[in-house]
Design an enzyme around this catalytic site. Structure first.
Site, short mmCIF file in Angstrom:
data_model
loop_
_atom_site.label_atom_id
_atom_site.label_comp_id
_atom_site.label_asym_id
_atom_site.label_seq_id
_atom_site.Cartn_x
_atom_site.Cartn_y
_atom_site.Cartn_z
N GLU A 66 -53.61 52.52 -18.09
CA GLU A 66 -52.19 52.11 -18.11
C GLU A 66 -52.10 51.19 -19.22
O GLU A 66 -52.48 49.87 -19.40
CB GLU A 66 -51.98 51.20 -16.77
CG GLU A 66 -52.32 52.15 -15.53
CD GLU A 66 -52.06 51.50 -14.31
OE1 GLU A 66 -51.80 50.24 -14.27
OE2 GLU A 66 -52.55 52.05 -13.20
N CYS A 116 -45.78 45.40 -18.20
CA CYS A 116 -45.30 46.83 -18.85
C CYS A 116 -44.19 47.45 -18.49
O CYS A 116 -43.68 48.26 -19.06
CB CYS A 116 -46.63 47.55 -18.40
SG CYS A 116 -46.91 47.51 -16.55
N LYS A 170 -64.12 43.36 -16.13
CA LYS A 170 -63.97 42.67 -17.45
C LYS A 170 -62.81 42.03 -17.41
O LYS A 170 -61.89 42.89 -17.71
CB LYS A 170 -64.56 43.46 -18.63
CG LYS A 170 -65.20 42.71 -19.63
CD LYS A 170 -64.42 41.37 -20.10
CE LYS A 170 -63.26 41.90 -21.38
NZ LYS A 170 -62.12 40.94 -21.61
N GLU A 186 -43.14 47.17 -28.67
CA GLU A 186 -43.43 46.40 -27.44
C GLU A 186 -43.63 44.81 -27.98
O GLU A 186 -44.65 44.49 -28.45
CB GLU A 186 -44.44 47.01 -26.60
CG GLU A 186 -44.65 46.21 -25.07
CD GLU A 186 -45.98 46.49 -24.65
OE1 GLU A 186 -47.00 46.43 -24.99
OE2 GLU A 186 -45.78 46.85 -23.40
P1 NAD Z 1 -55.53 44.12 -24.61
O1 NAD Z 1 -55.63 45.71 -24.70
O2 NAD Z 1 -55.47 43.38 -25.81
O3 NAD Z 1 -56.54 43.65 -23.57
C1 NAD Z 1 -56.54 44.21 -22.37
C2 NAD Z 1 -58.19 43.99 -22.02
O4 NAD Z 1 -58.97 44.81 -22.76
C3 NAD Z 1 -58.71 42.65 -21.96
O5 NAD Z 1 -59.84 42.42 -20.93
C4 NAD Z 1 -59.67 42.66 -23.49
O6 NAD Z 1 -60.80 41.85 -23.25
C5 NAD Z 1 -60.07 44.34 -23.38
N1 NAD Z 1 -60.59 44.86 -24.56
C6 NAD Z 1 -60.04 44.56 -25.93
N2 NAD Z 1 -60.72 45.24 -26.90
C7 NAD Z 1 -61.47 46.12 -26.24
C8 NAD Z 1 -62.28 47.03 -26.39
N3 NAD Z 1 -62.60 47.25 -27.89
N4 NAD Z 1 -63.27 47.57 -25.56
C9 NAD Z 1 -63.14 47.35 -24.22
N5 NAD Z 1 -62.44 46.32 -23.79
C10 NAD Z 1 -61.45 45.83 -24.51
O7 NAD Z 1 -53.98 43.72 -23.70
P2 NAD Z 1 -53.52 42.74 -23.12
O8 NAD Z 1 -52.61 42.09 -24.78
O9 NAD Z 1 -54.42 41.87 -22.66
O10 NAD Z 1 -52.23 42.98 -22.15
C11 NAD Z 1 -51.14 43.40 -22.69
C12 NAD Z 1 -50.83 45.02 -22.64
O11 NAD Z 1 -51.15 45.48 -21.41
C13 NAD Z 1 -49.32 45.45 -23.14
O12 NAD Z 1 -49.53 46.48 -24.03
C14 NAD Z 1 -49.00 45.90 -21.67
O13 NAD Z 1 -47.82 46.77 -21.73
C15 NAD Z 1 -50.23 46.42 -21.05
N6 NAD Z 1 -50.00 46.70 -19.60
C16 NAD Z 1 -49.77 47.90 -19.21
C17 NAD Z 1 -49.66 48.07 -17.75
C18 NAD Z 1 -49.56 49.39 -17.25
O14 NAD Z 1 -49.50 49.71 -16.07
N7 NAD Z 1 -49.16 50.39 -17.98
C19 NAD Z 1 -49.58 46.75 -17.04
C20 NAD Z 1 -50.12 45.73 -17.49
C21 NAD Z 1 -50.18 45.60 -18.89
#
Ligand code: NAD
Length: 508
Positions: free
Chosen positions: A269, A303, A194, A402
């Protein structure tokens, strides 16, 4: 072999236009059991460069997830039974195919996310490397230990856990998707992916590439849509045994709750607010290069970015002045221009969130030493000027939250102990970076930092066998090398009697 000339913005634009024609005409559907599947509802994916619609995208529901999960479940046993050498060869073929389409993937990623071509061209190559790296580990994936006793042989082995869900975010989406999908496939799992709703384009091309390379139907399924419906349904589906998730900490927490009823194994992550600590005895020229690179590359939407600079107060004025000069010179521009260093932010909502921190910083008493405003970039998209906040203290919101953009918060420290305390004063614990010429201090500080990954006198240079992941609110579990297989596989112990040891005789 002579290296081919890197493409110009005109070359990249011509390449993109051709790809956009198809995307606009056909839209983006799900891929389930090797077939394109559309949903009655769609959503638009738009470019952050000029806000234009790239494509209409199928908006997945619980019913689409159910079809995909069932396809992944049906494909699991035959895929898990593939001979390791055959699976290795196929994953290499996928890597070759990603490389062959690397320029297409790079320009599409630039247009869909706003990330600069200089980084996305490398991310496309890294996506292929992710497949290649895990392809080569397939033959050893099931290996375990021999743990003999005097009367039994114990042999451990690993078996793939089953169909898994992979949920990815919008920052460097292709690189992150392959970082999750490649080890899952190498382990023998089947996958329902997804992708993030703000960046669905390269995920669609990736699944097509995998099928063209010969991946059997049902082994990788892609369902587009929003987190609260398609994402949630995936985390709740009983056929899905584990969820590999990359995204925000609060979403990780929601996924843990959603997956509880079906006892999902989770790998998270999550977010970061990573410190880079620069001591006065460091090689300051190299430290400056690393500090600038680690927050202003990839639009700061990374991240592992070091979004807090903790600087020895003895050198703070001079180092910060040099830093501000560099930040002011960063090239903000069109993401397809190879000279661009910072492109537009991914989405109007993210742009709004980031800009709100300019006022928050002022209100909390910080100084805006560079940037702090929007930027009138080509296409009129979501550009901001790279920003530097100084005179910050650790209690300020710009030092705790963040922001996830080209925005750096500078906090001076008085002593080594003070630096460690400030570094650890946030809820996150993903990475830490330390610059000093005193190796004893480097290791001492590394030992005390609450983070999953520490770089000493270096920026985020990755070596794929090493563990990748965070502590505290930054994640659960590790990826990389064999660590990935610990997640996508179950360890099984097989115990065999060597001879006729004595068995307790009850009721004899
Ligand atoms: P997000 O959590 O908003 O969304 C990530 C994914 O989760 C999307 O595909 C979204 O549709 C899905 N999602 C959202 N709500 C959900 C739910 N209730 N159930 C299942 N899936 C759901 O994150 P974002 O804004 O897309 O990405 C940015 C974030 O990702 C930042 O906090 C960043 O630090 C983090 N990130 C972490 C790493 C790491 O390795 N630690 C790497 C890249 C990004």
């Amino acid at each position: 072999m002579t290296k081919s000339k890197s493409p110009s913005i005109a070359d990249n634009s011509v390449r993109l236009e051709k790809l956009l024609t198809t995307l606009k005409r056909d839209g983006i559907g799900h891929t389930i059991n090797g077939q394109r599947v559309d949903s009655p509802a769609t959503f638009d994916t738009t470019s952050p460069v000029d806000k234009s619609v790239i494509a209409k995208v199928a908006r997945g529901t619980a019913s689409d997830i159910d079809k995909a999960a069932k396809a992944a479940a049906a494909a699991f046993k035959p895929w898990a039974a593939w001979a390791p050498e055959k699976r290795r060869a196929l994953l290499h073929k996928i890597a070759d195919a990603i490389e062959a389409r690397a320029d297409d993937l790079a320009v599409l990623e630039c247009w869909d996310t706003g990330q600069a071509y200089r980084f996305m061209s490398k991310a496309a190559v890294r996506a292929a490397e992710n497949f290649r790296f895990f392809a080569d580990r397939v033959p050893d994936a099931r290996n375990g230990q021999s743990l003999p006793t005097s009367d039994h042989w114990n042999v451990t082995t690993r078996v793939p856990i089953g169909p898994v869900g992979v949920i990815t975010p919008w920052n460097t989406p292709l690189m992150l998707s392959t970082w999750k999908i490649a080890p899952a496939l190498a382990a023998g799992c089947t996958v329902v992916h997804k992708p993030a709703e703000w960046s669905p384009v390269t995920a669609d091309l990736l699944v097509q590439i995998c099928h063209e390379a010969g991946l059997p139907p049902g082994v990788l399924n892609t369902v587009h849509g929003f987190g609260e419906d398609a994402g949630k349904a995936l985390t709740e589906h009983p056929a899905i045994k584990a969820i590999g998730f990359v995204g925000e900490s609060s979403t990780g927490s929601a996924i843990m709750k959603q997956g509880a009823d079906t006892l999902k194994r989770v790998h998270f992550e999550l977010g970061g607010k990573n410190p880079v600590i620069v001591f006065a005895d460091a090689d300051l020229d190299r430290a400056l290069d690393a500090v600038v690179f680690m927050i202003y590359s990839l639009n700061g939407e990374r991240c592992t970015s070091s979004s807090r600079l903790l600087i020895d107060e003895k050198i703070a004025p001079e180092f910060t002045a040099r830093l501000a000069e560099r930040v002011n010179k960063l090239k903000v521009g069109h993401p397809l221009d190879p000279a661009t260093e910072v492109g537009p932010l991914i989405h109007e909502r993210h742009y709004g969130k980031l800009c709100s921190y300019f006022d928050i910083a002022k209100k909390d008493g910080a100084t805006i030493a560079a940037g702090g405003k929007s930027h009138d970039g080509p296409g009129g998209g979501y550009y901001v000027t790279p920003t530097l906040f100084t005179s910050a203290t650790t209690s300020m919101r710009i030092a705790q939250e963040e922001i996830f953009g080209p925005v750096l918060t500078v906090i001076p420290f008085k002593s080594e102990a003070d630096a460690v305390e400030i570094a650890n004063s946030v809820q996150y614990g993903l990475t830490g970076y330390v610059w000093t010429s005193d190796m004893g201090r480097a290791l001492r500080v590394a030992d005390q930092l609450e983070a999953g990954m520490i770089w000493l006198n270096s920026e985020n240079v990755r070596h794929l066998p090493t563990p990748f992941g965070g502590t505290k609110a930054s994640g659960i579990g590790r990826d990389g090398g064999d660590y990935s297989f610990d997640f996508y596989m179950e360890t099984k112990n097989i115990c065999l009697a060597k001879g006729t040891h004595s068995i307790p005789k009850l009721g004899a």
